[in-house]
Design a protein around this motif. Structure first.
Motif, PDB file in Angstrom:
ATOM      1  N   UNK A   1      44.329  68.509 -24.386  1.00 29.93           N
ATOM      2  CA  UNK A   1      42.887  68.702 -24.491  1.00 29.93           C
ATOM      3  C   UNK A   1      42.354  67.893 -25.685  1.00 29.93           C
ATOM      4  N   UNK A   2      41.466  66.915 -25.433  1.00 28.19           N
ATOM      5  CA  UNK A   2      40.924  66.127 -26.543  1.00 28.19           C
ATOM      6  C   UNK A   2      40.103  66.994 -27.481  1.00 28.19           C
ATOM      7  N   UNK A   3      40.106  66.627 -28.756  1.00 32.09           N
ATOM      8  CA  UNK A   3      39.265  67.343 -29.707  1.00 32.09           C
ATOM      9  C   UNK A   3      37.799  66.988 -29.491  1.00 32.09           C
TER      10      UNK A   3
ATOM     11  N   UNK B   1      34.759  68.407 -26.654  1.00 27.98           N
ATOM     12  CA  UNK B   1      35.196  68.104 -25.297  1.00 27.98           C
ATOM     13  C   UNK B   1      34.933  69.245 -24.319  1.00 27.98           C
ATOM     14  N   UNK B   2      34.384  68.894 -23.176  1.00 28.87           N
ATOM     15  CA  UNK B   2      34.358  69.752 -21.993  1.00 28.87           C
ATOM     16  C   UNK B   2      34.614  68.839 -20.803  1.00 28.87           C
ATOM     17  N   UNK B   3      35.307  69.312 -19.757  1.00 29.00           N
ATOM     18  CA  UNK B   3      35.669  68.439 -18.628  1.00 29.00           C
ATOM     19  C   UNK B   3      34.468  67.938 -17.829  1.00 29.00           C
ATOM     20  N   UNK B   4      33.301  68.570 -17.983  1.00 28.77           N
ATOM     21  CA  UNK B   4      32.130  68.105 -17.237  1.00 28.77           C
ATOM     22  C   UNK B   4      31.818  66.633 -17.508  1.00 28.77           C
ATOM     23  N   UNK B   5      32.049  66.177 -18.738  1.00 26.37           N
ATOM     24  CA  UNK B   5      31.741  64.776 -19.070  1.00 26.37           C
ATOM     25  C   UNK B   5      32.602  63.795 -18.283  1.00 26.37           C
ATOM     26  N   UNK B   6      33.735  64.243 -17.757  1.00 29.16           N
ATOM     27  CA  UNK B   6      34.648  63.374 -17.027  1.00 29.16           C
ATOM     28  C   UNK B   6      34.280  63.230 -15.555  1.00 29.16           C
TER      29      UNK B   6
END
Length: 328
Positions: free
Chosen positions: A81-83, A203-208
């Motif tokens: 998990x990225x910071x 980080x939240x996965x929505x940005x991906x």
């Protein structure tokens, strides 16, 4: 995982221009919810059931069958998990337009280099990076000379004075980047810098959603020398600037100590345009925040020969007219 719209069920994506999640089907904003995971395994799209080419480091990709943006749950958790993440600030259409503006009028570029069908292949990718923080102390010992020259009649005199140069310097370096992807050429990743780190978000996965991504391929200790090399270059430049004015200088010793080192894992945005011409690849990389482009445009030899032929005919006609006028 994937994100679907609560209103229409479509795959909802992150929109760089609006800086939010937007459904491309019903245009709803921030209506995302996680889609149910597939029970068929990690290499199967949870939306359509098609097999997806999931590679070792893949953390996000686009399904080749239904174009659903997929995020691999276990690659965005725990140690992966990225910071922080720096979201894309430039969308695909903006990137395509930038390529057209920059290279659309390049004289000898292949005709289809900026063709819409080719540019549609541009893909956005979050590249894994390690960012290093250092407190440094540097000590420098060198020798400088100053030369004075004067003349007495026909005799030239030359006086060389020698000086001892000593410098002590403390410095703080924050967020020194080194990409952690084997696929990405390190020299190119250095060239598309800098990024504006003030735009970092947690980080939240929505940005991906809507982009490809990898987890780090190498631990921070394995590539730390690249970050330290950047610090060395910076410190050397600062020290050199501090003793300008000598005729010559020589380094006797220079030491840099790194203290309170820390490394954090993050994702940075890059647009990639893989163009092939005459069985050779010409990749282009675009900073997904600033729009800085790194790449080499191929030369169309047929265009070059056609241009030189036209130029030769034009010059021949001009020369013939001049000769005719001279004879007349």
């Amino acid at each position: 995982m994937f994100f679907k719209c609560k209103n229409c069920g479509g795959n909802i994506l992150y929109n760089p221009e609006k800086h939010k999640m937007v459904c491309p089907y019903c245009e709803s904003e921030e209506t995302q919810e996680k889609g149910e995971a597939s029970t068929y395994g990690a290499n199967v799209c949870p939306n359509c059931g098609g097999g997806v080419p999931l590679e070792q480091y893949t953390s996000a990709m686009i399904c080749p069958y239904c174009s659903t943006s997929l995020i691999v749950d276990e690659k965005v958790q725990d140690e992966y998990r990225p910071r922080r993440i720096l979201p894309f600030q430039m969308g695909k259409e903006a990137c395509k337009n930038l390529m057209k503006e920059r290279f659309g009028k390049v004289l000898f570029a292949p005709t289809d280099f900026c063709a819409e069908a080719r540019l549609d292949g541009i893909r956005g990718e979050y590249v894994p990076y390690w960012l290093y923080d250092y407190d440094t102390t540097a000590s420098f010992i060198g020798e400088g000379t100053k030369v004075r020259v004067w003349r007495t009649g026909n005799i030239e005199h030359r006086e060389v004075s020698y000086y001892s140069i000593r410098r002590e310097m403390d410095g703080e370096y924050r967020m020194v980047p080194a990409d952690a992807s084997v696929r990405m050429p390190d020299d190119v990743m250095n060239l598309i810098e800098p990024y504006d780190y003030s735009r970092f978000v947690d980080f939240t996965p929505e940005y991906m959603s809507g982009f490809n991504s990898e987890v780090y391929n190498m631990p921070s200790a394995e590539i730390e020398d690249r970050a330290k090399a950047k610090v060395h270059k910076s410190v050397e430049g600062l020290i050199q600037n501090s003793y300008a004015g000598y005729s010559t200088t020589k380094t006797i010793s220079m030491r840099i100590n790194f203290q309170n080192a820390d490394a954090s894992y993050c994702l940075l945005p890059v647009w990639i345009y893989d163009y092939s011409y005459k069985d050779k690849k010409f990749p282009f990389y675009v900073n997904g925040q600033s729009g800085k482009i790194v790449g080499q445009v191929p030369i169309s030899m047929s265009k070059a020969f056609a241009y030189s032929g036209t130029l030769f005919v034009s010059l021949s006609a001009i020369i013939g007219m001049i000769l005719y006028l001279i004879k007349g």
